[in-house]
Design a protein around this motif. Structure first.
Motif, PDB file in Angstrom:
ATOM      1  N   GLU A 146       0.848  -1.190   0.000  1.00 20.47           N
ATOM      2  CA  GLU A 146       0.000   0.000   0.000  1.00 20.47           C
ATOM      3  C   GLU A 146       0.881   1.236   0.000  1.00 20.47           C
ATOM      4  N   ILE A 198      -2.955   0.427  -3.998  1.00 23.00           N
ATOM      5  CA  ILE A 198      -2.550  -0.937  -3.669  1.00 23.00           C
ATOM      6  C   ILE A 198      -1.881  -1.574  -4.886  1.00 23.00           C
ATOM      7  N   LYS A 233      -7.861  -0.863  -3.529  1.00 25.07           N
ATOM      8  CA  LYS A 233      -8.030  -0.946  -2.080  1.00 25.07           C
ATOM      9  C   LYS A 233      -9.446  -0.577  -1.642  1.00 25.07           C
TER      10      LYS A 233
END
Length: 497
Positions: free
Chosen positions: A272, A277, A299
């Motif tokens: 992350e 992500i 994400k």
């Protein structure tokens, strides 16, 4: 659903474009398919027309234009632009789309959005995947051959003048996508939102990697049938990653658990950074970003899915489904690929992995129960108890959509006029000082030659604004902006509705 794709061409042989559109080519290599005598094999079905040129002398006429304006003389210059509009296969079957209609739409699209350019417009009845997707090829010379009236979408003064090159920007491509969506809407074709990121993003490179890989796998299975026991479907790295992410997030209760299971089960590291992500496969050095897979693998979506997917515990889900009298309804609709707000269940009979692994089959069953519960909750929330209720809701919704679309079209027609006024007013303001200098110049002829573009733009904008307002006293830019903003808000509200 129609999609539009753009390809820049640096090949100086313009006739190669005509050959590609009219003769057979290998779908993987792009090379021409030749007969026993070494001659090109014509395509069995196509429609070819030219704009500002004869389609069969397109190459010669483009070269003539290039020489006239001394453009496209170096190897690195973009010689032509290739646009492809692909229609949904369902438009042919459900909406009666024909190659003749697609060709007419392609001609209209090209004349409107590439004015003054020599262009080839060619329609093919099917694509590489043999799914029946009628598609239109538009190939234009990068140099405009004729002066044209300035349009709203043109970003530079030279975009309306002969001898200037076709200018492709993000805003222009966004405009073409909006025009493609508008065309689908006007023709009542299937359409998707092209202006926002796709839920599942598959690039040309991935598409062809999958096609080539599948062809090689099919060839291996044909020579060694025993391989078919292992797998018959080729997966790209991104395809594998999408499947794994979907599998793991279905069985996870938090982002931390999701990351842990991804690494423990598949050795995939999840990173992350700044709210984004990315996924690092064990045999790769560079991670694959979630947004390159599609919005369903970023994400925000994964977090939302995990939280929504575990509102009910498994026991409560199972009890709800057992008590439900709509079980047969689920089993009937689960096999249809319809667009809906709830997720489709997985058919265990056709899921190869579920047949191979009892543990995976158990996970699929639990996931199916969760999806069924979501569907049941949706039906109960909307007061849908029978198929008749569903049909009534569908009918009333269609009528509401029809009425709202009529309002949208009316608003868009007003907005189109106000947009023209806005752009014309902006053009006048940008070139007003030059035009004042021109009026006060002792030698207007020489001054006009030096500032032809600015003066032409000013006069054209003034003439257009007079035609739109019907008066020589123009509204202020502030008033136009206020009206424009109000119309955009109204349009967005209707689209949201």
């Amino acid at each position: 659903m129609a999609v539009i794709k753009h390809i820049s061409i640096k090949n100086s042989n313009y006739n190669a474009a005509t050959d590609y559109l009219t003769t057979q080519h290998d779908e993987f290599t792009g090379k021409a398919v030749l007969d026993e005598q070494g001659n090109h094999i014509p395509r069995s079905d196509f429609i070819l027309e030219g704009i500002h040129c004869d389609p069969y002398s397109f190459g010669e006429e483009c070269e003539e234009t290039n020489k006239r304006f001394n453009k496209n003389q170096t190897r690195t210059e973009i010689k032509a632009h290739h646009y492809i509009i692909s229609f949904d296969p369902r438009d042919r079957d459900d909406n009666g789309l024909t190659t003749q209609q697609a060709q007419a739409l392609g001609m209209k699209f090209a004349e409107k959005n590439f004015p003054g350019h020599e262009a080839l417009v060619c329609t093919h009845p099917d694509g590489h995947n043999s799914a029946g997707n009628i598609h239109v090829h538009i190939v234009i010379n990068s140099v405009r051959a004729y002066d044209v009236e300035r349009q709203d979408f043109m970003e530079r003064p030279g975009d309306a003048l002969a001898g200037h090159k076709h200018h492709v920007t993000k805003n222009y491509l966004k405009y073409l996508k909006s025009q493609t969506m508008l065309m689908c809407q006007q023709e009542s074709f299937y359409q998707v939102d092209l202006l926002h990121p796709a839920k599942v993003r598959i690039t040309d490179r991935e598409y062809w990697a999958q096609r080539r890989g599948q062809a090689k796998l099919d060839s291996k299975i044909k020579s060694s049938p025993s391989l078919s026991q292992h797998t018959t479907q080729f997966e790209t790295e991104k395809g594998f990653l999408r499947r794994v992410i979907t599998e793991i997030m279905t069985d996870s209760h938090s982002m931390e658990e999701f990351q842990k299971k991804m690494f423990e089960k598949y050795s995939i590291e999840v990173y992350e950074s700044r709210g984004r992500i990315s996924y690092l496969l064990p045999d790769r050095q560079k991670p694959i970003r979630g947004r390159s897979l599609g919005t369903d693998f970023e994400k925000e979506f994964i977090q939302h899915f995990i939280s929504e997917n575990h509102i009910f515990d498994q026991k409560r889900i199972y009890e709800n489904i057992k008590k439900s009298e709509t079980k047969s309804f689920f089993s009937q609709t689960s096999h249809h690929k319809t667009k809906q707000s709830v997720r489709l269940i997985t058919d265990l009979e056709t899921c190869i992995k579920a047949q191979q692994s009892r543990a995976y089959a158990q996970k699929v069953k639990i996931s199916n129960l969760q999806k069924m519960a979501d569907t049941l909750a949706f039906l109960q929330t909307n007061g849908i108890e029978t198929m008749e209720d569903l049909q009534k809701l569908r009918t009333s919704s269609k009528e509401h959509v029809k009425e709202t679309l009529a309002k949208v079209k009316m608003t868009e027609s007003k907005l189109h006029i106000v947009d023209k006024m806005y752009h014309a007013r902006m053009t006048i303001l940008k070139n007003r000082n030059v035009y004042k200098q021109y009026l006060n110049s002792p030698n207007r002829r020489d001054f006009r030659e030096e500032h032809t573009a600015e003066i032409m733009l000013y006069e054209a904008a003034r003439k257009e604004l007079q035609g739109l307002t019907g008066t020589k006293k123009f509204p202020s830019l502030k008033d136009i902006q206020a009206e424009r903003s109000a119309l955009y808000r109204q349009k967005n509200a209707y689209y949201e509705d």
